[in-house]
Design a protein around this motif. Structure first.
Motif, mmCIF file in Angstrom:
data_model
loop_
_atom_site.group_PDB
_atom_site.id
_atom_site.type_symbol
_atom_site.label_atom_id
_atom_site.label_comp_id
_atom_site.label_asym_id
_atom_site.label_seq_id
_atom_site.Cartn_x
_atom_site.Cartn_y
_atom_site.Cartn_z
ATOM 1 N N PHE A 1 -29.833 16.630 -24.974
ATOM 2 C CA PHE A 1 -30.354 15.338 -25.401
ATOM 3 C C PHE A 1 -29.353 14.224 -24.831
ATOM 4 C CE2 PHE A 1 -32.806 17.335 -28.874
ATOM 5 C CZ PHE A 1 -34.084 16.696 -28.774
ATOM 6 N N ASN A 2 -28.284 14.438 -25.025
ATOM 7 C CA ASN A 2 -27.275 13.379 -24.464
ATOM 8 C C ASN A 2 -27.206 13.287 -22.981
ATOM 9 O OD1 ASN A 2 -26.503 12.695 -26.978
ATOM 10 N ND2 ASN A 2 -24.808 14.253 -27.009
ATOM 11 N N ASP A 3 -27.415 14.700 -22.293
ATOM 12 C CA ASP A 3 -27.436 14.442 -20.843
ATOM 13 C C ASP A 3 -28.818 13.862 -20.494
ATOM 14 O OD1 ASP A 3 -24.919 15.782 -20.651
ATOM 15 O OD2 ASP A 3 -26.188 17.860 -20.352
ATOM 16 N N GLU A 4 -29.820 14.077 -21.052
ATOM 17 C CA GLU A 4 -31.106 13.154 -20.477
ATOM 18 C C GLU A 4 -30.732 11.701 -21.006
ATOM 19 O OE1 GLU A 4 -35.651 13.633 -21.665
ATOM 20 O OE2 GLU A 4 -34.374 15.064 -22.239
ATOM 21 N N ASN A 5 -30.204 11.459 -22.121
ATOM 22 C CA ASN A 5 -30.085 10.065 -22.341
ATOM 23 C C ASN A 5 -29.199 9.491 -21.216
ATOM 24 O OD1 ASN A 5 -30.477 7.747 -24.169
ATOM 25 N ND2 ASN A 5 -28.382 7.956 -24.718
ATOM 26 N N LEU A 6 -28.471 10.005 -20.683
ATOM 27 C CA LEU A 6 -27.276 9.209 -19.693
ATOM 28 C C LEU A 6 -28.025 9.137 -18.362
ATOM 29 C CD1 LEU A 6 -23.801 11.253 -20.486
ATOM 30 C CD2 LEU A 6 -24.318 8.819 -20.714
ATOM 31 N N ILE B 1 -38.727 -1.076 -15.950
ATOM 32 C CA ILE B 1 -37.821 -1.613 -17.046
ATOM 33 C C ILE B 1 -38.556 -1.254 -18.480
ATOM 34 C CG2 ILE B 1 -36.699 -3.170 -18.529
ATOM 35 C CD1 ILE B 1 -36.069 -4.801 -16.016
ATOM 36 N N VAL B 2 -39.430 -1.436 -18.466
ATOM 37 C CA VAL B 2 -40.536 -1.349 -19.892
ATOM 38 C C VAL B 2 -40.386 0.522 -20.047
ATOM 39 C CG1 VAL B 2 -42.566 -1.595 -20.935
ATOM 40 C CG2 VAL B 2 -41.661 -3.448 -19.722
ATOM 41 N N PHE B 3 -40.825 0.844 -18.642
ATOM 42 C CA PHE B 3 -41.173 2.562 -18.746
ATOM 43 C C PHE B 3 -39.874 3.082 -19.036
ATOM 44 C CE2 PHE B 3 -40.684 6.432 -16.442
ATOM 45 C CZ PHE B 3 -41.702 7.146 -16.755
ATOM 46 N N TYR B 4 -38.691 2.814 -18.741
ATOM 47 C CA TYR B 4 -37.492 3.557 -19.045
ATOM 48 C C TYR B 4 -37.004 3.162 -20.400
ATOM 49 C CZ TYR B 4 -37.115 5.710 -14.395
ATOM 50 O OH TYR B 4 -37.513 6.622 -13.310
ATOM 51 N N ASP B 5 -37.190 1.865 -20.930
ATOM 52 C CA ASP B 5 -36.956 1.674 -22.194
ATOM 53 C C ASP B 5 -37.671 2.352 -23.566
ATOM 54 O OD1 ASP B 5 -35.101 -0.392 -21.514
ATOM 55 O OD2 ASP B 5 -36.155 -1.889 -21.637
ATOM 56 N N ILE C 1 -30.507 6.297 -19.006
ATOM 57 C CA ILE C 1 -29.663 4.859 -18.896
ATOM 58 C C ILE C 1 -29.451 4.766 -17.347
ATOM 59 C CG2 ILE C 1 -27.680 3.782 -19.638
ATOM 60 C CD1 ILE C 1 -27.544 5.427 -22.464
ATOM 61 N N LYS C 2 -28.999 5.610 -16.919
ATOM 62 C CA LYS C 2 -28.520 5.389 -15.397
ATOM 63 C C LYS C 2 -29.947 4.842 -14.575
ATOM 64 C CE LYS C 2 -26.859 7.450 -11.187
ATOM 65 N NZ LYS C 2 -26.400 8.973 -10.449
ATOM 66 N N PHE D 1 -30.596 1.257 -15.677
ATOM 67 C CA PHE D 1 -29.692 0.299 -15.084
ATOM 68 C C PHE D 1 -30.058 0.001 -13.621
ATOM 69 C CE2 PHE D 1 -25.940 -0.775 -12.624
ATOM 70 C CZ PHE D 1 -25.261 -1.779 -13.529
ATOM 71 N N GLU D 2 -30.703 0.916 -13.103
ATOM 72 C CA GLU D 2 -30.786 0.723 -11.629
ATOM 73 C C GLU D 2 -32.224 -0.323 -11.287
ATOM 74 O OE1 GLU D 2 -31.347 4.860 -10.212
ATOM 75 O OE2 GLU D 2 -29.232 5.260 -9.935
ATOM 76 N N VAL D 3 -33.243 0.130 -12.303
ATOM 77 C CA VAL D 3 -34.305 -0.717 -12.197
ATOM 78 C C VAL D 3 -34.349 -2.169 -12.524
ATOM 79 C CG1 VAL D 3 -35.766 1.337 -12.307
ATOM 80 C CG2 VAL D 3 -35.289 0.054 -14.370
ATOM 81 N N ARG D 4 -33.311 -2.329 -13.445
ATOM 82 C CA ARG D 4 -32.770 -3.491 -13.874
ATOM 83 C C ARG D 4 -32.156 -4.552 -12.961
ATOM 84 N NH1 ARG D 4 -33.571 -1.470 -18.814
ATOM 85 N NH2 ARG D 4 -33.685 -3.163 -20.568
ATOM 86 N N LYS D 5 -31.591 -3.897 -11.940
ATOM 87 C CA LYS D 5 -30.901 -4.493 -10.983
ATOM 88 C C LYS D 5 -31.922 -5.000 -9.903
ATOM 89 C CE LYS D 5 -27.902 -1.466 -9.528
ATOM 90 N NZ LYS D 5 -26.807 -0.690 -8.638
#
Length: 253
Positions: free
Chosen positions: A134-139, A157-161, A142-143, A146-150
Motif C-alpha cells: 500500500f505504501n509503495d503504491e501510495n508513493l 490532478i482530480v484523477f490522481y487525488d 503521490i509522485k 506531483f508531476e501533473v500538478r506541475k
C-alpha cells in the motif's frame, strides 16, 4: 592494595548484577556487524519511552535482555551507536511473555530484522508485508500527482487525488478486516488505535465488538474502548454545539 581490592569487589558486584537479571520475557539475538554500542529494551509509558533493560556491546554482537511483561505488548529494541550519529535505530517488537529471538545487522538494522517467538509478531509481520505494498503504491501515486500538478492538468490532478483517496480507503478496509480476522490476538485492537485511529468510529466499534473477551480486557483492548468512548462523546458535543448555534441563528431580535 586497597585500590586493587576495591576493583575486585566492583568487578564481583557487576558480575552478580548481570547474573541476577530476570523476568518472564527474554529477548536474545545478534546484531551482525555491531562492535560497540548500547542496546536498550524499551516500552512506551505515558507517551514516554522507558528503559526496561540494557546491555553494552563491546566486541560481541550477541545480546540478552530481560523484562517483566504482564501481557502481550509492543516494546522496542533501540540501538545507541558510539559513532555520534544523529539518530538511533529502533525496532518495534510485539512481545509476549516467554522467549523471543531477534537477529539483524548493523547496516540494515530495521529492514533486515527477523523476529521469532511471538504469535502477535507473526501477525504483525503478515500485516506489514501487505502494508508495504500500500505504501509503495501510495508513493507512486503521490509522485504522479506531483508531476501533473506541475503541468497544471486539472483533470489529471482530480484523477490522481481520487486514486489516492481510494487507496487510503482500501488500506483502512484491509486493516479493519485484518483486525476482525485476528480478533483473538492483541494485535487487533493495537492496529485499530495505531493505524486507523482517525477512521469512522463505527469501524473502530465494529472491531472492538468482534474481539474475544480476553482481548477486550487486554492493554490495547482497553485503550480502544476508551478511545471509542472519547470519540463518541466528542461527536455528541459537536452535534449539540451545532444544534445550539443553528437554533440561536434562527432567533429574531
Amino acid at each position: 592494595m586497597q585500590i586493587k581490592n576495591l576493583l575486585v569487589y566492583c568487578l564481583l558486584f557487576s558480575t552478580l548484577l548481570s547474573c541476577s537479571k530476570s523476568g518472564n520475557f527474554v529477548l536474545t539475538g545478534k546484531v551482525n556487524g555491531l562492535r560497540k554500542g548500547v542496546l536498550y529494551l524499551q516500552k512506551v509509558e505515558d507517551t514516554v519511552l522507558v528503559n526496561l533493560d540494557s546491555v553494552v556491546v563491546d566486541g560481541d554482537p550477541e545480546f540478552e535482555l530481560y523484562a517483566d511483561l504482564k501481557e502481550p505488548q509492543v516494546v522496542y529494541l533501540t540501538l545507541e551507536k558510539v559513532d555520534a550519529s544523529d539518530y538511533d535505530d529502533r525496532i518495534l517488537i510485539f512481545a509476549e511473555p516467554g522467549e523471543m529471538t531477534l537477529n539483524t545487522s548493523l547496516k540494515n538494522f530495521q529492514s533486515q530484522v527477523a523476529i521469532t517467538g511471538s504469535e502477535n509478531q507473526l501477525k504483525l509481520d503478515e500485516y506489514n508485508k501487505v502494508l508495504r505494498r500500500f505504501n509503495d503504491e501510495n508513493l507512486n501515486l503521490i509522485k504522479k500527482s506531483f508531476e501533473v500538478r506541475k503541468d497544471e492538468n486539472e483533470d489529471s490532478i482530480v484523477f490522481y487525488d481520487q486514486k489516492i483517496q481510494n487507496l487510503i480507503k482500501r488500506k483502512y478496509l484491509y486493516t479493519v478486516n485484518f483486525a476482525m480476522n485476528n480478533k483473538d490476538y492483541e494485535i487487533a485492537p493495537y492496529l485499530a488505535v495505531s493505524e486507523i485511529f482517525d477512521a469512522n468510529v463505527k469501524y473502530l466499534d465494529t472491531i472492538y465488538k468482534s474481539l474475544e473477551p480476553k482481548v477486550r480486557r487486554s492493554k490495547y483492548g482497553k485503550v480502544l474502548k476508551d478511545y471509542i468512548e472519547e470519540r463518541e462523546n466528542t461527536n455528541i458535543e459537536e452535534q449539540t454545539q451545532t444544534k445550539t448555534i443553528s437554533e440561536t441563528d434562527g432567533i429574531e431580535e
